[in-house]
Motif scaffolding. Structure first.
Motif, short mmCIF file in Angstrom:
data_model
loop_
_atom_site.label_atom_id
_atom_site.label_comp_id
_atom_site.label_asym_id
_atom_site.label_seq_id
_atom_site.Cartn_x
_atom_site.Cartn_y
_atom_site.Cartn_z
N ASP A 5 0.84 -1.19 0.00
CA ASP A 5 0.00 0.00 0.00
C ASP A 5 0.88 1.24 0.00
O ASP A 5 1.81 1.35 0.79
CB ASP A 5 -0.91 0.03 1.23
CG ASP A 5 -1.99 -1.03 1.17
OD1 ASP A 5 -2.35 -1.44 0.05
OD2 ASP A 5 -2.47 -1.45 2.24
N LYS A 6 0.55 2.17 -0.88
CA LYS A 6 1.26 3.45 -0.90
C LYS A 6 0.72 4.30 0.23
O LYS A 6 -0.47 4.25 0.55
CB LYS A 6 1.01 4.17 -2.23
CG LYS A 6 1.77 3.61 -3.39
CD LYS A 6 1.45 4.42 -4.62
CE LYS A 6 2.68 4.64 -5.45
NZ LYS A 6 2.38 5.45 -6.63
N SER A 8 -0.81 7.48 2.09
CA SER A 8 -1.72 8.52 1.63
C SER A 8 -0.93 9.80 1.38
O SER A 8 0.22 9.94 1.83
CB SER A 8 -2.79 8.78 2.69
OG SER A 8 -2.19 9.35 3.85
N ALA A 9 -1.53 10.72 0.66
CA ALA A 9 -0.84 12.00 0.38
C ALA A 9 -0.49 12.71 1.68
O ALA A 9 0.59 13.30 1.81
CB ALA A 9 -1.73 12.88 -0.50
N ARG A 10 -1.38 12.63 2.65
CA ARG A 10 -1.15 13.29 3.93
C ARG A 10 0.03 12.64 4.67
O ARG A 10 0.89 13.32 5.22
CB ARG A 10 -2.42 13.21 4.77
CG ARG A 10 -2.31 13.88 6.11
CD ARG A 10 -3.62 13.76 6.86
NE ARG A 10 -3.48 14.36 8.16
CZ ARG A 10 -4.42 14.99 8.79
NH1 ARG A 10 -5.61 15.10 8.26
NH2 ARG A 10 -4.21 15.49 9.97
N GLU A 11 0.06 11.30 4.65
CA GLU A 11 1.15 10.57 5.31
C GLU A 11 2.47 10.83 4.59
O GLU A 11 3.51 11.02 5.23
CB GLU A 11 0.84 9.07 5.34
CG GLU A 11 1.93 8.22 5.96
CD GLU A 11 2.19 8.46 7.44
OE1 GLU A 11 3.16 7.90 7.96
OE2 GLU A 11 1.44 9.22 8.09
#
Length: 199
Positions: A5-6, A8-11
């Motif tokens: 899993d990539k 998230s943009a926030r992470e």
């Protein structure tokens, strides 16, 4: 094939900010030492608000703990690759010394001294990890030599690894500018081996 899993943009943004802070803090520590390092200079260099530093790192020592974790993992992997190429225990201990000296060159004298001082600090922030990968790898190599009959049967590989690395760190801290440091380190490795070898 496993699917990863990539983040998230926030992470991903949080991790980028943490890395910028880490890089800025290390640069500041190299210049000033951890005690004199200015958090204001760190956050300015990282381009973040003052409170962002403390969101990621409760204290300056926590940056050093993170650096220590990363460097120990890197050194343990390099030492493992070296040891896996069928090296002798004397060669492996000498390589451990070489890798730690390489860390000293990369960090610079000021930060390296702070890095080693963290090992001996009574005020070391609580570290959730009980495993130090370099100690574990050196202990594995001592145990391997013991199983081959080259290290005495009554030697504790883990204790010997701890004694070896703590002694190495203490020597590096106290003999940094000594012209005889290299010969002293060679003698230290030789005496360590004599103390654990099978008779």
């Amino acid at each position: 094939m496993a699917v990863v899993d990539k983040p998230s943009a926030r992470e991903a943004k949080r991790l980028q900010t943490r890395e910028r802070l880490m890089g800025a803090a290390i640069a500041e520590f190299k210049r000033s030492g951890i005690a004199e390092a200015d958090v204001g200079a760190i956050v300015a260099a990282a381009g973040v608000a003052h409170g962002t530093f403390f969101f990621h790192f409760p204290t300056k020592q926590h940056v050093l703990l993170e650096l220590e974790r990363r460097e120990e993992e890197r050194i343990a992997k390099q030492l493992g690759r070296y040891a896996d190429s069928k090296r002798s225990l004397p060669e492996i201990l000498a390589e451990a010394v070489r890798l730690v000296l390489g860390l000293e060159r990369r960090l610079g004298a000021v930060l390296f001294k702070d890095f080693l001082a963290l090992h001996f600090s009574q005020h070391r922030p609580a570290d959730e990890s009980n495993e130090h990968p370099v100690i574990v790898r050196v202990a594995q190599e001592i145990e391997r030599a013991q199983q081959a009959g080259r290290v005495a049967a009554d030697v504790s590989p883990m204790n010997s690894a701890v004694f070896f690395l703590l002694g190495l760190y203490a020597l590096l801290t106290t003999t940094h500018d000594w012209p005889t440091q290299s010969a002293m380190l060679d003698d230290y490795v030789a005496r360590t081996l004599r103390g654990i070898e099978a008779r």
